[in-house]
Design a protein around this motif. Structure first.
Motif, PDB file in Angstrom:
ATOM      1  N   PRO A  14      37.827   3.286  46.336  1.00  0.00           N
ATOM      2  CA  PRO A  14      37.182   3.416  47.576  1.00  0.00           C
ATOM      3  C   PRO A  14      37.955   3.573  49.205  1.00  0.00           C
ATOM      4  O   PRO A  14      38.248   3.524  49.264  1.00  0.00           O
ATOM      5  CB  PRO A  14      36.322   2.500  47.420  1.00  0.00           C
ATOM      6  CG  PRO A  14      36.760   2.097  45.958  1.00  0.00           C
ATOM      7  CD  PRO A  14      37.803   2.660  45.685  1.00  0.00           C
ATOM      8  N   TYR A  15      37.659   4.538  49.768  1.00  0.00           N
ATOM      9  CA  TYR A  15      38.108   4.311  51.687  1.00  0.00           C
ATOM     10  C   TYR A  15      37.313   4.957  52.529  1.00  0.00           C
ATOM     11  O   TYR A  15      36.104   5.677  52.072  1.00  0.00           O
ATOM     12  CB  TYR A  15      39.058   5.359  50.939  1.00  0.00           C
ATOM     13  CG  TYR A  15      39.447   6.813  50.876  1.00  0.00           C
ATOM     14  CD1 TYR A  15      38.699   7.921  52.065  1.00  0.00           C
ATOM     15  CD2 TYR A  15      39.053   6.935  49.983  1.00  0.00           C
ATOM     16  CE1 TYR A  15      37.881   9.282  51.816  1.00  0.00           C
ATOM     17  CE2 TYR A  15      38.464   8.502  49.494  1.00  0.00           C
ATOM     18  CZ  TYR A  15      38.053   9.596  50.536  1.00  0.00           C
ATOM     19  OH  TYR A  15      38.608  10.997  50.223  1.00  0.00           O
ATOM     20  N   PRO A  16      37.918   4.247  53.696  1.00  0.00           N
ATOM     21  CA  PRO A  16      35.991   5.093  54.499  1.00  0.00           C
ATOM     22  C   PRO A  16      36.026   5.864  54.841  1.00  0.00           C
ATOM     23  O   PRO A  16      37.299   6.842  54.757  1.00  0.00           O
ATOM     24  CB  PRO A  16      36.616   4.467  56.286  1.00  0.00           C
ATOM     25  CG  PRO A  16      37.529   2.973  55.100  1.00  0.00           C
ATOM     26  CD  PRO A  16      38.393   3.922  54.202  1.00  0.00           C
ATOM     27  N   ALA A  17      35.185   6.705  54.782  1.00  0.00           N
ATOM     28  CA  ALA A  17      34.429   8.218  55.376  1.00  0.00           C
ATOM     29  C   ALA A  17      35.545   9.308  56.667  1.00  0.00           C
ATOM     30  O   ALA A  17      35.667   9.744  56.600  1.00  0.00           O
ATOM     31  CB  ALA A  17      32.769   8.115  55.957  1.00  0.00           C
ATOM     32  N   ASP A  18      36.130   7.878  57.632  1.00  0.00           N
ATOM     33  CA  ASP A  18      36.533   8.766  58.811  1.00  0.00           C
ATOM     34  C   ASP A  18      38.371   8.811  58.175  1.00  0.00           C
ATOM     35  O   ASP A  18      39.082   9.317  58.841  1.00  0.00           O
ATOM     36  CB  ASP A  18      36.594   8.046  59.719  1.00  0.00           C
ATOM     37  CG  ASP A  18      36.806   6.510  59.544  1.00  0.00           C
ATOM     38  OD1 ASP A  18      37.161   5.832  58.522  1.00  0.00           O
ATOM     39  OD2 ASP A  18      37.369   5.488  60.672  1.00  0.00           O
ATOM     40  N   VAL A  19      38.475   8.673  57.344  1.00  0.00           N
ATOM     41  CA  VAL A  19      39.630   8.656  56.599  1.00  0.00           C
ATOM     42  C   VAL A  19      40.332   9.865  56.718  1.00  0.00           C
ATOM     43  O   VAL A  19      39.536  10.609  55.962  1.00  0.00           O
ATOM     44  CB  VAL A  19      41.069   7.442  55.664  1.00  0.00           C
ATOM     45  CG1 VAL A  19      41.718   7.580  54.831  1.00  0.00           C
ATOM     46  CG2 VAL A  19      40.115   6.371  56.098  1.00  0.00           C
TER      47      VAL A  19
END
Length: 113
Positions: A108-113
């Motif tokens: 999982p990672y932030p959408a803005d990455v």
């Protein structure tokens, strides 16, 4: 065809094509085994697992996955108390002739990455 003579000190190999993979099963003189699976088009190693030979009267040993991942056993709610989380990251090793790679799945990672 006359039967080919086999050297008892040489490993025995069987190769087959299945589901887009070239599968090579090697049995060594000591009874241990190795299975390798390659992509049929690119010849990239997808899976390697080995199994040591069990001595007489010994319990059969499990496969050890050196490359690739063991298939997950299906969860049985009647006999299994716990199940490994499916939301955690999964690390896979992928070797190519040019490089060694680590693949991370389900990270999982932030959408803005």
């Amino acid at each position: 065809h006359p039967q080919e003579e086999r050297n008892p000190g040489e490993p025995q190999r069987i190769c087959m094509m299945s589901e887009g993979r070239k599968k090579l099963h090697t049995t060594f003189p000591d009874g241990s085994e190795m299975v390798e699976e390659f992509d049929e088009r690119t010849d990239v190693l997808l899976l390697r697992k080995v199994k040591k030979s069990a001595g007489l009267g010994s319990k059969e040993t499990d496969w050890v996955f050196e490359v690739g991942q063991a298939p997950e056993a299906a969860f049985d709610p009647h006999s299994d108390m716990l199940r490994a989380s499916t939301s955690g990251p999964i690390f896979l090793r992928k070797d190519t002739p040019e490089q060694f790679q680590w693949r991370i799945r389900n990270l999982p990672y932030p959408a803005d990455v």
